[in-house]
Design a protein around this motif. Structure first.
Motif, PDB file in Angstrom:
ATOM      1  N   TRP A 111       2.078   1.820  -3.531  1.00  0.00           N
ATOM      2  CA  TRP A 111       0.941   2.254  -4.339  1.00  0.00           C
ATOM      3  C   TRP A 111       0.595   3.714  -4.060  1.00  0.00           C
ATOM      4  CZ3 TRP A 111      -4.739   0.300  -3.610  1.00  0.00           C
ATOM      5  CH2 TRP A 111      -5.492   0.582  -4.754  1.00  0.00           C
ATOM      6  N   ALA A 112       0.552   4.094  -2.794  1.00  0.00           N
ATOM      7  CA  ALA A 112       0.233   5.482  -2.425  1.00  0.00           C
ATOM      8  C   ALA A 112       1.312   6.430  -2.926  1.00  0.00           C
ATOM      9  CB  ALA A 112       0.071   5.607  -0.912  1.00  0.00           C
ATOM     10  N   TRP A 170       4.230  13.553  -3.823  1.00  0.00           N
ATOM     11  CA  TRP A 170       4.435  12.850  -2.551  1.00  0.00           C
ATOM     12  C   TRP A 170       5.484  13.572  -1.725  1.00  0.00           C
ATOM     13  CZ3 TRP A 170       8.255  10.644   0.344  1.00  0.00           C
ATOM     14  CH2 TRP A 170       7.812   9.928   1.463  1.00  0.00           C
ATOM     15  N   LYS A 196      -6.267   9.268  -7.784  1.00  0.00           N
ATOM     16  CA  LYS A 196      -6.032   7.960  -8.396  1.00  0.00           C
ATOM     17  C   LYS A 196      -5.386   7.031  -7.377  1.00  0.00           C
ATOM     18  CE  LYS A 196      -1.563   9.203 -10.416  1.00  0.00           C
ATOM     19  NZ  LYS A 196      -0.768   9.259 -11.616  1.00  0.00           N
ATOM     20  N   GLY A 197      -5.281   5.771  -7.767  1.00  0.00           N
ATOM     21  CA  GLY A 197      -4.709   4.787  -6.847  1.00  0.00           C
ATOM     22  C   GLY A 197      -5.568   4.675  -5.603  1.00  0.00           C
ATOM     23  N   PRO A 198      -4.947   4.483  -4.440  1.00  0.00           N
ATOM     24  CA  PRO A 198      -5.735   4.334  -3.209  1.00  0.00           C
ATOM     25  C   PRO A 198      -6.441   5.627  -2.802  1.00  0.00           C
ATOM     26  CG  PRO A 198      -3.401   4.458  -2.686  1.00  0.00           C
ATOM     27  CD  PRO A 198      -3.515   4.363  -4.183  1.00  0.00           C
ATOM     28  N   TYR A 199      -6.036   6.751  -3.391  1.00  0.00           N
ATOM     29  CA  TYR A 199      -6.664   8.043  -3.069  1.00  0.00           C
ATOM     30  C   TYR A 199      -8.079   8.139  -3.624  1.00  0.00           C
ATOM     31  CZ  TYR A 199      -2.067   9.232  -1.450  1.00  0.00           C
ATOM     32  OH  TYR A 199      -0.889   9.219  -0.752  1.00  0.00           O
ATOM     33  N   ARG A 200      -8.479   7.189  -4.472  1.00  0.00           N
ATOM     34  CA  ARG A 200      -9.869   7.136  -4.931  1.00  0.00           C
ATOM     35  C   ARG A 200     -10.795   6.754  -3.791  1.00  0.00           C
ATOM     36  NH1 ARG A 200      -9.007   3.409 -10.155  1.00  0.00           N
ATOM     37  NH2 ARG A 200      -7.522   2.581  -8.679  1.00  0.00           N
ATOM     38  N   LEU A 224       0.831  -1.205   0.000  1.00  0.00           N
ATOM     39  CA  LEU A 224       0.000   0.000   0.000  1.00  0.00           C
ATOM     40  C   LEU A 224       0.866   1.255   0.000  1.00  0.00           C
ATOM     41  CD1 LEU A 224      -2.795   1.298   0.063  1.00  0.00           C
ATOM     42  CD2 LEU A 224      -2.837   0.954   2.539  1.00  0.00           C
ATOM     43  N   SER A 246       3.543   5.990  -5.363  1.00  0.00           N
ATOM     44  CA  SER A 246       3.582   6.088  -6.826  1.00  0.00           C
ATOM     45  C   SER A 246       2.358   6.818  -7.373  1.00  0.00           C
ATOM     46  CB  SER A 246       3.729   4.706  -7.463  1.00  0.00           C
ATOM     47  OG  SER A 246       2.617   3.897  -7.175  1.00  0.00           O
ATOM     48  N   SER A 247       1.222   6.729  -6.679  1.00  0.00           N
ATOM     49  CA  SER A 247       0.023   7.440  -7.132  1.00  0.00           C
ATOM     50  C   SER A 247       0.193   8.951  -7.001  1.00  0.00           C
ATOM     51  CB  SER A 247      -1.200   6.992  -6.329  1.00  0.00           C
ATOM     52  OG  SER A 247      -1.474   5.632  -6.577  1.00  0.00           O
TER      53      SER A 247
END
Length: 170
Positions: free
Chosen positions: A87-88, A96, A111-115, A84, A90-91
């Protein structure tokens, strides 16, 4: 103890590389006009993480460094948190950072987990602070720093970040 040194060394190296990546992103964003929000509390976040690792080492050393009860479960939780984290990170890409930086005119990343989660990296940190010590039976470190991290995030960091994200909408 070898496993402890390898895993803890991996996490510390990971954090140092993340700090370098964050500094690079910060410089690029500041050149584009980004401003920092919540700078006063940043030192407390750094201190919490430094003390976490010190506490982990002291507690594991004092208990002779064995694996904790159910360590496999906590190692899986830790591994999921690492996935995770990547993923966070790289999103968010160039956005970042370990600091709260607001770039006027930028769109909020969705996008990614921020959706689905507004602050997935904070979930990652909470999982790591809870699971990593428990791999080695360091329940005191897990308990104390889980509470300290939750208080710092819920009372200070997340409200500051939410306020900064509102500034993006303005």
């Amino acid at each position: 103890m070898t496993f402890f040194y390898l895993l803890t060394g991996f996490v510390i190296l990971q954090r140092l590389l993340e700090v370098a990546y964050a500094r690079s992103n910060e410089k690029a964003m500041r050149r584009q006009g980004a401003i920092e929000v919540g700078a006063r509390h940043y030192k407390w976040i750094v201190l919490l993480h430094v003390l976490f690792f010190l506490s982990l080492v002291v507690e594991v050393w004092s208990s002779e460094g064995g694996l904790g009860v159910g360590w496999q479960v906590f190692l899986v939780i830790f591994a999921i948190a690492q996935g995770l984290r990547v993923w966070a990170l790289s999103s968010l890409g160039r956005f970042w950072n370990t600091k709260i930086l607001v770039l006027p005119g930028a769109e909020k990343v969705k996008k990614g987990p921020y959706r689905w989660l507004p602050h997935p990296n904070y979930l990652v940190v909470a999982l790591e602070i809870g699971a990593l010590p428990l791999v080695f039976g360091a329940w005191r470190t897990a308990l104390i720093f889980s509470i300290a991290n939750a208080l710092l995030l819920l009372l200070v960091r997340i409200p500051a970040e939410e306020k900064a994200l509102q500034q993006l909408k303005s």
